[in-house]
Design a protein around this motif. Sequence first.
Motif, PDB file in Angstrom:
ATOM      1  N   ALA A 129       0.989  -1.264   0.013  1.00  0.00           N
ATOM      2  CA  ALA A 129       0.096  -0.064  -0.125  1.00  0.00           C
ATOM      3  C   ALA A 129       0.948   1.268   0.007  1.00  0.00           C
ATOM      4  O   ALA A 129       0.784   2.297   0.890  1.00  0.00           O
ATOM      5  CB  ALA A 129      -0.974  -0.008   1.076  1.00  0.00           C
ATOM      6  N   THR A 130       1.893   1.256  -0.818  1.00  0.00           N
ATOM      7  CA  THR A 130       2.749   2.334  -0.795  1.00  0.00           C
ATOM      8  C   THR A 130       2.509   3.336  -1.879  1.00  0.00           C
ATOM      9  O   THR A 130       3.245   4.309  -2.088  1.00  0.00           O
ATOM     10  CB  THR A 130       4.258   1.882  -1.284  1.00  0.00           C
ATOM     11  N   GLY A 131       1.251   3.181  -2.680  1.00  0.00           N
ATOM     12  CA  GLY A 131       0.871   4.415  -3.722  1.00  0.00           C
ATOM     13  C   GLY A 131       1.982   4.217  -5.018  1.00  0.00           C
ATOM     14  O   GLY A 131       2.693   3.433  -5.079  1.00  0.00           O
ATOM     15  N   PRO A 132       1.853   4.974  -6.008  1.00  0.00           N
ATOM     16  CA  PRO A 132       2.391   4.938  -7.326  1.00  0.00           C
ATOM     17  C   PRO A 132       3.617   6.099  -7.250  1.00  0.00           C
ATOM     18  O   PRO A 132       4.233   5.938  -8.005  1.00  0.00           O
ATOM     19  CB  PRO A 132       1.148   5.138  -8.086  1.00  0.00           C
ATOM     20  N   TYR A 133       3.526   6.843  -6.213  1.00  0.00           N
ATOM     21  CA  TYR A 133       4.459   8.046  -6.531  1.00  0.00           C
ATOM     22  C   TYR A 133       5.752   7.932  -5.540  1.00  0.00           C
ATOM     23  O   TYR A 133       5.773   8.342  -4.540  1.00  0.00           O
ATOM     24  CB  TYR A 133       3.768   9.379  -6.126  1.00  0.00           C
ATOM     25  N   HIS A 134       6.908   7.374  -6.255  1.00  0.00           N
ATOM     26  CA  HIS A 134       8.019   6.714  -5.218  1.00  0.00           C
ATOM     27  C   HIS A 134       9.287   7.558  -5.720  1.00  0.00           C
ATOM     28  O   HIS A 134       9.640   8.241  -4.716  1.00  0.00           O
ATOM     29  CB  HIS A 134       8.421   5.312  -5.526  1.00  0.00           C
ATOM     30  N   GLU A 135       9.953   7.629  -6.800  1.00  0.00           N
ATOM     31  CA  GLU A 135      10.886   8.420  -7.182  1.00  0.00           C
ATOM     32  C   GLU A 135      10.501   9.611  -7.982  1.00  0.00           C
ATOM     33  O   GLU A 135      10.025   9.397  -9.011  1.00  0.00           O
ATOM     34  CB  GLU A 135      11.904   7.564  -7.721  1.00  0.00           C
ATOM     35  N   PRO A 136      11.064  10.783  -7.454  1.00  0.00           N
ATOM     36  CA  PRO A 136      10.690  11.937  -8.591  1.00  0.00           C
ATOM     37  C   PRO A 136      11.355  11.521  -9.981  1.00  0.00           C
ATOM     38  O   PRO A 136      12.519  11.268 -10.018  1.00  0.00           O
ATOM     39  CB  PRO A 136      11.310  13.064  -7.682  1.00  0.00           C
ATOM     40  N   ALA A 137      10.699  11.996 -11.056  1.00  0.00           N
ATOM     41  CA  ALA A 137      11.061  11.566 -12.425  1.00  0.00           C
ATOM     42  C   ALA A 137      11.444  13.089 -13.005  1.00  0.00           C
ATOM     43  O   ALA A 137      10.679  14.125 -13.138  1.00  0.00           O
ATOM     44  CB  ALA A 137       9.985  11.237 -13.251  1.00  0.00           C
ATOM     45  N   ILE A 138      12.850  13.431 -13.099  1.00  0.00           N
ATOM     46  CA  ILE A 138      13.382  14.483 -13.971  1.00  0.00           C
ATOM     47  C   ILE A 138      13.871  13.965 -15.078  1.00  0.00           C
ATOM     48  O   ILE A 138      15.130  13.183 -15.016  1.00  0.00           O
ATOM     49  CB  ILE A 138      14.195  15.321 -12.966  1.00  0.00           C
ATOM     50  N   PRO A 139      13.509  14.546 -16.183  1.00  0.00           N
ATOM     51  CA  PRO A 139      14.329  14.081 -17.480  1.00  0.00           C
ATOM     52  C   PRO A 139      15.813  14.402 -17.609  1.00  0.00           C
ATOM     53  O   PRO A 139      16.264  15.297 -17.138  1.00  0.00           O
ATOM     54  CB  PRO A 139      13.356  15.025 -18.702  1.00  0.00           C
ATOM     55  N   ARG A 140      16.645  13.623 -18.418  1.00  0.00           N
ATOM     56  CA  ARG A 140      17.763  13.761 -18.439  1.00  0.00           C
ATOM     57  C   ARG A 140      18.305  15.125 -19.117  1.00  0.00           C
ATOM     58  O   ARG A 140      19.672  15.634 -19.024  1.00  0.00           O
ATOM     59  CB  ARG A 140      18.580  12.354 -19.151  1.00  0.00           C
ATOM     60  N   ILE A 141      17.413  15.618 -19.870  1.00  0.00           N
ATOM     61  CA  ILE A 141      17.490  16.839 -20.515  1.00  0.00           C
ATOM     62  C   ILE A 141      18.006  17.948 -19.764  1.00  0.00           C
ATOM     63  O   ILE A 141      18.405  18.831 -20.031  1.00  0.00           O
ATOM     64  CB  ILE A 141      16.396  17.367 -21.588  1.00  0.00           C
ATOM     65  N   ALA A 142      17.571  17.885 -18.285  1.00  0.00           N
ATOM     66  CA  ALA A 142      17.803  18.703 -17.516  1.00  0.00           C
ATOM     67  C   ALA A 142      19.286  18.879 -17.306  1.00  0.00           C
ATOM     68  O   ALA A 142      19.695  19.899 -16.660  1.00  0.00           O
ATOM     69  CB  ALA A 142      17.240  18.359 -16.258  1.00  0.00           C
ATOM     70  N   GLU A 143      20.118  17.760 -17.421  1.00  0.00           N
ATOM     71  CA  GLU A 143      21.415  18.104 -17.207  1.00  0.00           C
ATOM     72  C   GLU A 143      22.107  19.163 -18.271  1.00  0.00           C
ATOM     73  O   GLU A 143      23.279  19.490 -18.256  1.00  0.00           O
ATOM     74  CB  GLU A 143      22.218  16.696 -17.682  1.00  0.00           C
TER      75      GLU A 143
END
Length: 427
Positions: A129-143
């Motif tokens: 019951a940990t939900g779906p929102y675990h790790e923030p998703a930041i696209p690699r283009i941010a680099e």
Amino acid sequence: MSTHHTVIIVGGGQAGLSMSWHLSRRGVDHVVLERDRVGHEWRDRRWDSFCLVTPNWQVDLPGFAYTGDDPDGFMSGAEVVAHLERYAASFAPPLRQGVTVTRLRRGATGVFTLQTSAGSFTADQVVVATGPYHEPAIPRIAERLPTGLAQLHSSQYRRPGQLPDGDVLVVGTGQSGAQIAEDLHLAGRRVHLAVGSAPRAARRYRGRDTLAWLDAMGHYTKGVDEFGDADEVRLRANHYMTGRDGGRDIDLRAFARQGMQLYGRLREITGGGITFAGDLAANLDNADAVADGIKNAIDGWISAQGIDAPAEQRYTPVWQPPPGERTLDPGELGAVVWATGFHRDHRWIQVPVFDGRGYPTHERGVTSCPGLYFLGLPWQWTWGSGRFAGIARDAEHLAGRITAPRRLRAAEDVIWLAGTAPETVAA
């Protein structure tokens, strides 16, 4: 203290607590393992002005319906936390806070082993019951953005004053992106917003909250199996609107008239600047079309039911974007907020129940592995599944499966073991 339980629930948010309530009512031995504390996701991943998008009357947890004096209002993040704390206090679940589960495996005997920060636990059955929102998703283009430019994920955003001086680029127009852009805009910050394909909905229509109409029409109880593309339905973005200041529409076109800079999808970052696709007009038109389609459905239902509801003039776009791609100089920016969602992280679950995209395969939360269940996923069964509105129903369904006659679960186990490689089921 025993480390073996009939059921172990992983996660102590609204889903885990709802599951515990049903099991407690049935007298089932269980424990809830929460890595932080009750309401963690609502405490630490929401901005200061955050409010629920769904009305308070939909906060209907098992045995704990909303009884406050503002059923049509929208709880703030702090109020959600307080509500969950009161819920836990109302039935005193067997909750262990500060316990992180690092691995889940299932042995050849059918018993689950959970490695945790508090040692090893075993269980006959497990509810994730940990939900779906675990790790923030930041696209690699941010680099590719300049090194000194402040960047943060929407889960890290708290308030406008947290950001350095200068313009702010918000990437993404799901509920978080649209609401954070509004928060910055209302604070007088110059906002640049990369608009994606998320749909929108009117906050109110014909005298009622739009979600109240949809609830009356049965949308919250429509099963995902009634759609021809169930897998795609589960991946759709939520409609953007807000519960702020009593609830209202989020009209990006109106923001543009007031000075917010709107762009299409972020396409490329090069030495020449940040380039946005020329799809802004299409994205805005599609969002408006979805909102209009919802109104059409409400109109049809009102007519069919013979309901006396006031007529309402339809929305007319107040701004049109210029055609073509646009480019933004990152030197104009003081910060970038990535409202680009989350990745699921189920690497700790070492049981083969996932599809090629890493999504747990299940039927109403019941996986193909006997004794392993999921609760609180978006569209787990209905539109309400990932919201306060539908968790009670889903938890009750799983409680029924968990307490099903042992002979039924034994038969499922034979099928599972017959189709599973030996190394998969080894302890």
